[in-house]
Design a protein around this motif. Structure first.
Motif, mmCIF file in Angstrom:
data_model
loop_
_atom_site.group_PDB
_atom_site.id
_atom_site.type_symbol
_atom_site.label_atom_id
_atom_site.label_comp_id
_atom_site.label_asym_id
_atom_site.label_seq_id
_atom_site.Cartn_x
_atom_site.Cartn_y
_atom_site.Cartn_z
ATOM 1 N N HIS A 42 0.708 -1.160 0.144
ATOM 2 C CA HIS A 42 -0.013 -0.099 0.039
ATOM 3 C C HIS A 42 0.714 1.202 -0.122
ATOM 4 N N SER A 43 0.654 2.305 -0.954
ATOM 5 C CA SER A 43 1.092 3.580 -0.965
ATOM 6 C C SER A 43 2.581 3.339 -1.021
ATOM 7 N N MET A 44 3.516 4.103 -0.025
ATOM 8 C CA MET A 44 5.001 3.831 -0.184
ATOM 9 C C MET A 44 5.411 2.363 -0.297
ATOM 10 N N GLY A 45 4.678 1.460 0.387
ATOM 11 C CA GLY A 45 4.821 0.012 0.460
ATOM 12 C C GLY A 45 4.522 -0.355 -1.048
ATOM 13 N N GLY A 46 3.581 0.141 -2.036
ATOM 14 C CA GLY A 46 3.726 -0.212 -3.231
ATOM 15 C C GLY A 46 4.960 -0.026 -3.915
ATOM 16 N N ALA A 47 5.679 1.310 -3.770
ATOM 17 C CA ALA A 47 7.044 1.739 -4.057
ATOM 18 C C ALA A 47 8.098 0.729 -3.826
ATOM 19 N N VAL A 48 7.987 0.221 -2.528
ATOM 20 C CA VAL A 48 8.838 -1.024 -2.423
ATOM 21 C C VAL A 48 8.519 -1.963 -3.200
ATOM 22 N N GLY A 49 7.591 -2.491 -3.250
ATOM 23 C CA GLY A 49 7.126 -3.636 -4.098
ATOM 24 C C GLY A 49 7.476 -3.503 -5.612
ATOM 25 N N VAL A 50 7.521 -2.201 -6.006
ATOM 26 C CA VAL A 50 7.710 -2.179 -7.463
ATOM 27 C C VAL A 50 9.584 -2.239 -7.628
ATOM 28 N N MET A 51 10.215 -1.452 -6.602
ATOM 29 C CA MET A 51 11.484 -1.562 -6.624
ATOM 30 C C MET A 51 12.117 -2.981 -6.484
ATOM 31 N N THR A 52 11.660 -3.644 -5.357
ATOM 32 C CA THR A 52 12.008 -5.024 -5.409
ATOM 33 C C THR A 52 11.549 -5.953 -6.436
ATOM 34 N N THR A 53 10.474 -5.842 -6.822
ATOM 35 C CA THR A 53 10.107 -7.012 -7.856
ATOM 36 C C THR A 53 10.819 -6.630 -9.198
ATOM 37 N N ALA A 54 11.258 -5.570 -9.514
ATOM 38 C CA ALA A 54 12.038 -5.026 -10.610
ATOM 39 C C ALA A 54 13.443 -5.855 -10.673
ATOM 40 N N LEU A 70 9.650 5.805 -10.506
ATOM 41 C CA LEU A 70 10.194 4.452 -10.738
ATOM 42 C C LEU A 70 9.802 3.906 -12.078
ATOM 43 N N PHE A 71 9.696 4.804 -12.914
ATOM 44 C CA PHE A 71 9.263 4.255 -14.252
ATOM 45 C C PHE A 71 10.246 3.500 -14.834
ATOM 46 N N ASP A 72 11.529 3.577 -14.774
ATOM 47 C CA ASP A 72 12.476 2.527 -15.251
ATOM 48 C C ASP A 72 12.417 1.236 -14.697
ATOM 49 N N GLU A 73 12.121 1.198 -13.161
ATOM 50 C CA GLU A 73 11.569 -0.197 -12.487
ATOM 51 C C GLU A 73 10.210 -0.744 -13.193
ATOM 52 N N VAL A 74 9.496 0.110 -13.426
ATOM 53 C CA VAL A 74 8.205 -0.356 -13.748
ATOM 54 C C VAL A 74 8.426 -0.952 -15.157
ATOM 55 N N GLY A 75 9.174 -0.543 -16.055
ATOM 56 C CA GLY A 75 9.372 -1.244 -17.239
ATOM 57 C C GLY A 75 10.135 -2.405 -17.227
ATOM 58 N N GLN A 76 10.884 -2.807 -16.165
ATOM 59 C CA GLN A 76 11.491 -3.957 -15.754
ATOM 60 C C GLN A 76 10.556 -5.250 -15.229
ATOM 61 N N ILE A 77 9.495 -5.242 -14.770
ATOM 62 C CA ILE A 77 8.542 -5.919 -13.995
ATOM 63 C C ILE A 77 8.085 -6.612 -15.066
#
Length: 242
Positions: free
Chosen positions: A102-114, A171-178
């Motif tokens: 949720h929220s910043m926890g979502g950012a954590v998920g994007v960064m980690t999942t990438a 985090l758009f670079d990371e978004v593209g790596q998921i």
């Protein structure tokens, strides 16, 4: 399911709560946003709802938050991504893992999942993508080291936090790596993390992906919208992790 005590790479114990489910080969990890903890009503309702559908869930307080060890002033997206990797390191390798943030926890998920192949499914709830814009919009008038986030005395705004969100920028670079299945859920009345973060992330992300907009829902959702969040998340898990 026997789960270990979780500590991060700094030796800080992480406070967790486990909700057993009927599926023995999967685990759903739930992460909260800034100033939150594992006991936020959204995460509790979601974990209970998913467990009732058979999905074992682990609610997690990041280091420095809730009853986890550590200093809140050190809590950043980068550090919490490390916490998540350390939790993954402690899990049995056979487990199929999904992450819901949720929220910043979502950012954590994007960064980690990438950067990780151990998260098989990603769900973000009002997930933050434009980190620098968020920090400036919400805390631009607060002096780091002196003021507080949203005037909460237990949540001082640190220079580390401001610097981390600024260095990330977005985090758009990371978004593209998921490459894993990604469900994005956002309320149309969210004025904390703007819905454009999820809309633009969805446009950038690879398939399989799904964007669910919940009309009138605010940043943390509420008891009226929890059932919709649970239903969408459970259906996504059934389809992509089952």
């Amino acid at each position: 399911m026997d789960l270990p005590e979780f500590r991060n790479r700094h030796g800080e114990k992480l406070d967790t709560a486990f909700h057993p489910g009927s599926r023995e080969d999967a685990l759903v990890i739930l992460g909260h946003g800034v100033t939150g903890n594992k006991d936020r009503p959204l995460l509790v309702a979601l974990a209970e709802g998913l467990a009732a559908r058979g999905w074992p869930c682990l609610r997690l307080s990041w280091s420095g938050n809730g009853l986890s060890e550590g200093d809140f002033r050190d809590s950043t997206i980068s550090k919490e991504s490390g916490d998540l990797r350390d939790v993954l390191d402690s899990l049995p390798p056979r487990l199929k893992v999904a992450y819901i943030g949720h929220s910043m926890g979502g950012a954590v998920g994007v960064m980690t999942t990438a950067a990780e192949d151990r998260i098989r499914v990603l769900v973000t709830l009002a997930g933050m993508i434009r980190t620098e814009d968020f920090c400036e919009r919400e805390f631009g008038e607060v002096v780091p080291g002196k003021g507080f986030m949203w005037d909460e005395p237990g949540c001082p705004l640190s220079q580390k936090y401001v610097d981390d969100l600024g260095a990330i920028g977005d985090l758009f670079d990371e978004v593209g790596q998921i490459s894993v299945p990604w469900l994005l859920i956002h309320g149309t009345a969210d004025d904390v993390v703007l819905i454009e973060d999820s809309r633009d992330a969805y446009d950038t992300a690879e398939e399989p992906k799904r964007l669910v907009e919940i009309k009138g829902a605010e940043h943390s959702f509420d008891e009226k919208t929890y059932p919709k969040v649970i239903e969408e998340a459970a259906d996504w898990l059934d389809e992509h992790l089952g």
